[in-house]
Design an enzyme around this catalytic site. Structure first.
Site, mmCIF file in Angstrom:
data_model
loop_
_atom_site.group_PDB
_atom_site.id
_atom_site.type_symbol
_atom_site.label_atom_id
_atom_site.label_comp_id
_atom_site.label_asym_id
_atom_site.label_seq_id
_atom_site.Cartn_x
_atom_site.Cartn_y
_atom_site.Cartn_z
ATOM 1 N N LYS A 46 -38.098 -40.912 71.390
ATOM 2 C CA LYS A 46 -36.693 -41.183 71.741
ATOM 3 C C LYS A 46 -36.532 -41.258 73.256
ATOM 4 O O LYS A 46 -35.832 -42.116 73.776
ATOM 5 C CB LYS A 46 -35.788 -40.067 71.198
ATOM 6 C CG LYS A 46 -35.283 -40.362 69.807
ATOM 7 C CD LYS A 46 -34.207 -39.389 69.414
ATOM 8 C CE LYS A 46 -33.999 -39.449 67.905
ATOM 9 N NZ LYS A 46 -33.484 -38.235 67.340
ATOM 10 N N TYR A 157 -30.745 -42.877 103.205
ATOM 11 C CA TYR A 157 -31.525 -43.229 104.400
ATOM 12 C C TYR A 157 -32.710 -42.271 104.556
ATOM 13 O O TYR A 157 -33.840 -42.696 104.743
ATOM 14 C CB TYR A 157 -30.658 -43.189 105.660
ATOM 15 C CG TYR A 157 -31.429 -43.662 106.872
ATOM 16 C CD1 TYR A 157 -31.400 -44.998 107.249
ATOM 17 C CD2 TYR A 157 -32.240 -42.790 107.608
ATOM 18 C CE1 TYR A 157 -32.143 -45.451 108.330
ATOM 19 C CE2 TYR A 157 -32.992 -43.233 108.680
ATOM 20 C CZ TYR A 157 -32.935 -44.567 109.040
ATOM 21 O OH TYR A 157 -33.675 -45.005 110.097
ATOM 22 N N ARG A 159 -34.125 -40.571 102.371
ATOM 23 C CA ARG A 159 -35.086 -40.759 101.276
ATOM 24 C C ARG A 159 -35.892 -42.045 101.450
ATOM 25 O O ARG A 159 -36.678 -42.401 100.581
ATOM 26 C CB ARG A 159 -34.356 -40.762 99.919
ATOM 27 C CG ARG A 159 -33.652 -39.470 99.569
ATOM 28 C CD ARG A 159 -33.281 -39.422 98.098
ATOM 29 N NE ARG A 159 -32.543 -40.594 97.657
ATOM 30 C CZ ARG A 159 -31.237 -40.756 97.736
ATOM 31 N NH1 ARG A 159 -30.480 -39.778 98.218
ATOM 32 N NH2 ARG A 159 -30.656 -41.854 97.311
ATOM 33 N N GLY A 165 -25.682 -47.059 100.658
ATOM 34 C CA GLY A 165 -24.294 -47.264 100.229
ATOM 35 C C GLY A 165 -23.321 -46.786 101.293
ATOM 36 O O GLY A 165 -22.214 -47.297 101.416
ATOM 37 N N ASP A 166 -23.730 -45.783 102.053
ATOM 38 C CA ASP A 166 -22.906 -45.285 103.151
ATOM 39 C C ASP A 166 -23.825 -44.609 104.160
ATOM 40 O O ASP A 166 -25.043 -44.603 103.981
ATOM 41 C CB ASP A 166 -21.835 -44.299 102.623
ATOM 42 C CG ASP A 166 -22.439 -43.039 102.051
ATOM 43 O OD1 ASP A 166 -23.679 -42.901 102.043
ATOM 44 O OD2 ASP A 166 -21.674 -42.170 101.613
ATOM 45 N N ASP A 231 -19.693 -40.598 106.388
ATOM 46 C CA ASP A 231 -19.296 -39.187 106.298
ATOM 47 C C ASP A 231 -19.998 -38.456 107.434
ATOM 48 O O ASP A 231 -21.202 -38.642 107.634
ATOM 49 C CB ASP A 231 -19.779 -38.544 104.984
ATOM 50 C CG ASP A 231 -19.033 -39.067 103.771
ATOM 51 O OD1 ASP A 231 -17.998 -39.743 103.941
ATOM 52 O OD2 ASP A 231 -19.496 -38.792 102.647
HETATM 53 N N1 DCT Z 1 -24.809 -35.601 96.168
HETATM 54 C C1 DCT Z 1 -25.016 -34.783 95.060
HETATM 55 N N2 DCT Z 1 -24.269 -34.975 93.931
HETATM 56 C C2 DCT Z 1 -23.343 -35.954 93.885
HETATM 57 C C3 DCT Z 1 -23.122 -36.776 94.977
HETATM 58 C C4 DCT Z 1 -23.877 -36.578 96.130
HETATM 59 O O1 DCT Z 1 -25.850 -33.902 95.108
HETATM 60 N N3 DCT Z 1 -22.643 -36.130 92.756
HETATM 61 C C5 DCT Z 1 -25.628 -35.409 97.363
HETATM 62 C C6 DCT Z 1 -26.967 -36.100 97.237
HETATM 63 C C7 DCT Z 1 -26.890 -37.264 98.140
HETATM 64 C C8 DCT Z 1 -25.852 -36.872 99.166
HETATM 65 O O2 DCT Z 1 -25.009 -35.936 98.521
HETATM 66 C C9 DCT Z 1 -25.087 -38.055 99.706
HETATM 67 O O3 DCT Z 1 -24.342 -38.660 98.663
HETATM 68 P P1 DCT Z 1 -24.136 -40.216 98.557
HETATM 69 O O4 DCT Z 1 -23.934 -40.806 99.892
HETATM 70 O O5 DCT Z 1 -23.081 -40.430 97.528
HETATM 71 O O6 DCT Z 1 -25.493 -40.715 97.891
HETATM 72 P P2 DCT Z 1 -26.792 -41.379 98.514
HETATM 73 O O7 DCT Z 1 -27.920 -40.733 97.812
HETATM 74 O O8 DCT Z 1 -26.789 -41.310 100.001
HETATM 75 O O9 DCT Z 1 -26.719 -42.881 98.030
HETATM 76 P P3 DCT Z 1 -25.933 -44.107 98.708
HETATM 77 O O10 DCT Z 1 -26.958 -44.975 99.353
HETATM 78 O O11 DCT Z 1 -25.290 -44.809 97.564
HETATM 79 O O12 DCT Z 1 -24.958 -43.552 99.680
HETATM 80 MG MG MG Z 2 -25.150 -41.973 101.081
#
Ligand code: DCT
Ligand code: MG
Length: 319
Positions: A46, A157, A159, A165-166, A231
């Site tokens: 599954k 970034y 990673r 995305g931001d 942010d």
């Molecule tokens: N985070 C988390 N749980 C969530 C949202 C976010 O633990 N529900 C943590 C992990 C990533 C970090 O905060 C930044 O969040 P984002 O900017 O939303 O994610 P991202 O991994 O940076 O991906 P993106 O490229 O889409 O911004």
């Molecule tokens: Mg992000």
């Protein structure tokens, strides 16, 4: 014959789910799952199925209905969640144009208005190089205010992903000289605005002097650049390890690490790793915060949790 709720199979399923949840990394195959307690051949098959098809059939059905299409469109606006999107749909809204202009019958928050205005830009992910260029500009201005400030670019970034995305920035400062970064946003944010890096504010920290503050806004690279989400988070220096883990993510990695911590009797959040946390046995709601045992470095937290070290680029779900 079907088993009633609470039957043997149900309990077995619960044990299987708990076992999968406790696993510190995301399962990549049924074969890997087989090594876990309570996971048998049927369950492994599954798991392989779900990984392969990603629940395609259910998604295809949901995406084909009008309400789902419109709700998804509205949820693409910054600051709009499922409840608001469905509410607007039920009130006859169907297109982005229905939400703007003087004839509109619904009220948008200031953040939603910004989200709507830059809908197309914000729907796009930015190349990694653009995130770096914006970060470098911000870092230079911050260092100009106080050379001891430490800024790190987090999230996708850090990673190593090719698109972001931001932009997630962590800002802190060593306190060895008796000073901290407290109040720095009061100087930094207006300077970034004047330099044209920050363009719109979505959420301003309520207390700019708090060592732990979060700014959310839009930024761009040069006057012709696209609007991007940003942010900026400030955190106390001694919490930087826990904050690095949390804001690096990804969200799935964070969830499994938190579950591992809980399983071992700890509690992990963006401020640190805690022991002696008490929870309501029924609701699992935290009753006391416990004692902090690690927060300064990522490695000490991994070590205490007995999770092998993973570089940021290894903390991604399989795609
Ligand atoms: N985070 C988390 N749980 C969530 C949202 C976010 O633990 N529900 C943590 C992990 C990533 C970090 O905060 C930044 O969040 P984002 O900017 O939303 O994610 P991202 O991994 O940076 O991906 P993106 O490229 O889409 O911004
Ligand atoms: Mg992000």
């Amino acid at each position: 014959m079907q088993q009633g709720i609470g039957g043997k199979r149900c309990r077995q399923h619960e044990a299987t789910i708990a076992s999968i949840r406790r696993h510190p990394t995301r399962l990549k195959s049924g074969k890997e799952a087989l090594k876990l307690r309570f996971v048998g051949q049927r369950m492994a098959e599954k798991i392989d199925d779900v990984i392969k098809t990603g629940n395609m059939r259910r998604l295809q059905y949901e995406e084909s209905t009008e309400s789902a299409i419109v709700t998804k469109l509205f949820m693409g606006i910054y600051g709009v969640g499922m409840t608001t999107a469905r509410d607007w749909y039920s009130r006859g809204m169907r297109t982005l144009d229905d939400l703007s202009g003087s004839h509109r019958r619904i009220v948008l928050t200031p953040a939603q208005q910004i989200g709507l205005k830059y809908y197309t830009d914000l729907a796009e992910r930015m190349p990694r190089s653009e995130a770096k260029a914006i970060f470098d500009a911000i870092k230079a201005i911050a260092i100009g205010i106080d050379p001891s400030l430490e800024l790190t670019i987090m999230g996708s970034y850090r990673r190593g992903q090719e698109t972001c995305g931001d932009i997630d920035i962590l800002l802190t400062r060593p306190t060895i000289d008796g000073r901290s970064h407290s109040g720095v946003l009061r100087k930094l944010l207006p300077k970034l605005r004047a330099a044209g890096v920050l363009t719109e504010d979505l959420s301003y920290p309520s207390d700019l002097d708090d060592e732990e503050a979060k700014y959310m806004g839009l930024c761009r690279l040069g006057h012709e650049g696209k609007m991007r989400r940003i942010d900026i988070l400030t955190i106390p220096y001694h919490q930087r390890g826990a904050a690095l883990i949390y804001f690096t993510g990804d969200d799935v990695f964070n969830r499994s690490l938190r579950l591992k911590a809980r399983h071992d009797g700890y509690s992990l959040n963006q401020r640190g790793l805690f022991t002696g946390v008490t929870r309501d046995p029924k609701t699992k709601v935290k009753l006391s915060n416990g004692i902090i045992i690690a927060s300064e470095t990522e490695r000490e937290i991994f070590n205490i949790l007995k999770v092998p070290w993973q570089e940021p680029h290894q903390r991604r779900r399989a795609t």
